[in-house]
Scaffold this motif. Structure first.
Motif: not given
Length: 682
Positions: A49, A4, A26-28
């Motif tokens: 996110n 991520r 769908h990462n941070q």
């Protein structure tokens, strides 16, 4: 391990001027770098996110056509590009066609705000999704939406809007309302009295599921283009108050999970009708006689009351000589106790009929269904199948009679040329029925019956095309003869959990077999005949003491998975496991391997061979990502040292002299779950 992104440098994308699509979902990420120089960017996805809080200060390229910001932490949608935390601005995005800003609830935002004019520049927007977000009341303002002159689809599921229909002007046909084709207000509070606001729309699809309308009388009249209407779970009680016959274009109607005890007035050209989970009791004569165009009818689950559907009257589907187009008919989970096949007269086009999960004890007559391909009579109370029941179903391909616990016999006295699947699981058979009139049969399921002896005569006149045979959980006894030898096309065979009297010779000559499951049968001997195409072998929970002397790669050159757990194997002969190039799984857990500390004994030589074999695979694992050798393999080749204590576990991975035992009970207890180790785990 899933990777991520947490951070992207400001100038990361400045050189990618020809980039058309950028997917960062769908990462941070907390911030999005400046994307203004990407003059050809058409799609941007930063969904989920959850740490992103604002988009108003960054420059989005005006070339964007698709913007996905679902599940981000934006709280305020502004009309001008202010540098505000928790905010976003869409100014200048005149080419945007698709905007998704749904799922705000998942970010923890209590309520998302939006200003009038936030969509002023989105003249070309055709689809917007604001679902699953708690919005303030301003989202229902007509002024917010009036500039979306090309909007065709609005998804606003579960927005907790009190008056969602206020966005439509009931006195004037605005450009916004006249262009809209698809509207989804499911899960909101809709007042049935305000449905007249929809009369000015040219909708083709309308979703109002779980809106608690309760009664709908005239709300859908004068909607000539409506082709799909979804009213699942809205609390409808009286079908007579739901007059839909003026909807001449309606093809799909879902009125499932309501409380209807009578049928509404259906439109004439309806094709798909779902009445799942209502309170219907009887399908009356000619109930669907005026619905010649319907192709799929679902009446499943009307046993929500103590009554449910108990009767299908004769000629319920007869359409006065007009060809009936119904192809799929479902009556599952009702309370039918008897079927008179004359109820299905006129269904000459029917391909699938499901009557599963009723209380049917008897089927009277012959099914008049010449084109039927799938018939499901499972989970009923049938005790006998009349020989002529299938006489007119010459196209039948799949027949499911499973879970008729009192069914003890079955006769096919006519040839069924097209039947490929027969499911007789969970019945009361004590022998294999005569299958000689089923020449095309490919799959036969006989699990959990009381079948005893199996002989060659059970298969010698039929089943030449059988590829799948499942007979687990019976009382099967098989002698020394190869009873399955005539099944030359068999690929999958499951005879697990049967009696102790099963000979391995019964499985000879199965050259096409790919999967063989024989667990829990108390089998004592291993195979000596080859299986040239076998890939999966399960012989766990038997009483094997040895695997013979012939190497497995000769017996089973394509084997991939082997399970020998819970036998009584004491040793493995040298070279037995060599050259197994396709092997990805092997399990010797819970056997009787022991290290006798006698270097001349056969058991000790087997111990040394297993130790060397494991080290060889440990080297192979480095080059093959399918294989993974871990110390937990210790539990799958369990050796105990008899010099000290028979419960002392010997570590096969340590270099030690024979008198050094390995004590690790905690590790052994933790080895029961080997799902992380593809080669050796379950």
């Amino acid at each position: 391990m899933k990777f991520r992104l947490h951070f992207i440098k400001v100038d990361s994308f400045t050189m990618l001027r020809n980039l058309h699509s950028l997917l960062l979902d769908h990462n941070q990420l907390q911030y999005i770098p400046n994307l203004g120089p990407l003059s050809n960017l058409e799609e941007l996805d930063i969904s989920y996110n959850t740490r992103i809080k604002e988009l108003s200060s960054i420059s989005l390229p005006t070339s964007l056509q698709k913007l996905l910001i679902a599940g981000v932490g934006i709280k305020r949608i502004t009309s001008t590009c202010k540098n505000l935390y928790f905010s976003a601005c869409f100014n200048g995005l005149t080419m945007l066609h698709h905007l998704d800003m749904s799922d705000g609830i998942g970010t923890g935002i209590r309520k998302r705000q939006i200003e009038d004019g936030a969509f002023n520049d989105l003249h070309n927007l055709t689809e917007i999704d604001i679902s699953y977000t708690l919005w303030d009341n301003n989202v229902s303002s007509e002024n917010l939406w009036k500039h979306l002159t090309n909007l065709e689809q609005l998804n606003a599921r579960r927005c907790y809007l009190k008056k969602p229909l206020q966005i439509f002007n009931s006195t004037d046909k605005t450009p916004f309302s006249t262009q809209l084709k698809v509207l989804d207000f499911s899960g909101n509070k809709i007042d049935s009295q305000n449905l007249t606001k929809l009369l000015f729309l040219n909708l083709t699809k309308l979703y109002l599921n779980n809106t608690k309308l309760v009664e709908v009388q005239s709300g859908f009249k004068n909607m000539p283009k409506l082709s799909e209407l979804h009213l699942s779970g809205v609390g409808l009680q009286n079908g007579k108050n739901l007059d839909l016959q003026q909807l001449q274009s309606l093809r799909y109607l879902d009125i499932s999970y309501n409380k209807l005890s009578s049928f509404p007035v259906f439109p004439p050209y309806l094709e798909i009708l779902n009445i799942y989970g209502n309170k219907l009791a009887t399908i009356e004569k000619k109930a669907f006689s005026n619905m010649q165009h319907i192709t799929s009818l679902n009446l499943t689950g009307n046993a929500t009351t103590s009554q449910g559907i108990t009767t299908i009257e004769q000629s319920a589907f007869y359409s006065n000589g007009t060809r009936n187009l119904l192809k799929h008919l479902y009556f599952d989970n009702n309370k039918l106790t008897q079927i008179n096949t004359s109820s299905f007269i006129g269904l000459d086009s029917l391909k699938e009929l499901s009557l599963a999960g009723n209380q049917i004890q008897q089927v009277i007559g012959t099914f008049p269904l010449p084109l039927l391909q799938v018939l499901d009579l499972s989970n009923n109370d049938l005790t006998y199948i009349y020989p002529n029941m299938f006489r007119e179903i010459q196209s039948l391909q799949q027949l499911d009679l499973s879970k008729n616990l009192n069914l003890i016999d079955l006769q096919f006295n006519i040839t069924m040329m097209h039947l490929t699947m027969l499911n007789l699981n969970d019945c009361n058979f004590t022998w294999i029925p005569d299958l000689s009139n089923l020449p095309a049969l490919e799959t036969l399921k006989l699990s959990n019956n009381f079948i005893g002896e199996v002989t060659m005569s059970d298969f010698d006149r039929c089943c030449q095309n059988l590829s799948t045979l499942i007979m687990d959980r019976n009382l099967i006894e098989i002698g020394q003869r190869p009873v399955f030898g005539n099944l030359t096309n068999l690929k999958f065979l499951d005879v697990s959990e049967n009696s102790a009297n099963i000979s391995i010779h019964a499985f000879e000559n199965l050259d096409q077999l790919v999967t063989l499951k024989l667990k829990n049968n108390d089998i004592k001997d291993f195979f000596t005949s080859p299986f040239p195409n076998l890939e999966i072998l399960d012989m766990g929970q038997n009483k094997l003491t040895t695997l013979g002397t012939k190497p497995l790669h000769i017996l089973m050159p394509k084997i991939q998975q082997i399970d020998f757990n819970s036998n009584t194997i004491t040793h493995v002969q040298d070279e037995l496991l060599e050259n197994m190039e396709s092997l990805t799984f092997i399990n010797f857990k819970y056997n009787a391997f022991k290290c006798p500390c006698n270097e001349t004994s056969e058991e000790f030589q087997s111990y040394l061979y297993i130790k060397a074999w494991l080290k060889n695979f440990a080297q192979k694992e480095k080059a093959d990502p399918r294989l993974e050798i871990k110390p937990s393999i210790l539990n799958l080749f369990t050796y105990y040292c008899i010099r000290h204590n028979e419960n002392d576990l010997v570590n096969l991975f340590d270099d030690f002299t024979c008198d050094k035992a390995y004590y690790d009970y905690e590790s052994m207890l933790n080895m029961t779950d080997t799902s992380y180790y593809p080669l050796y785990g379950y």
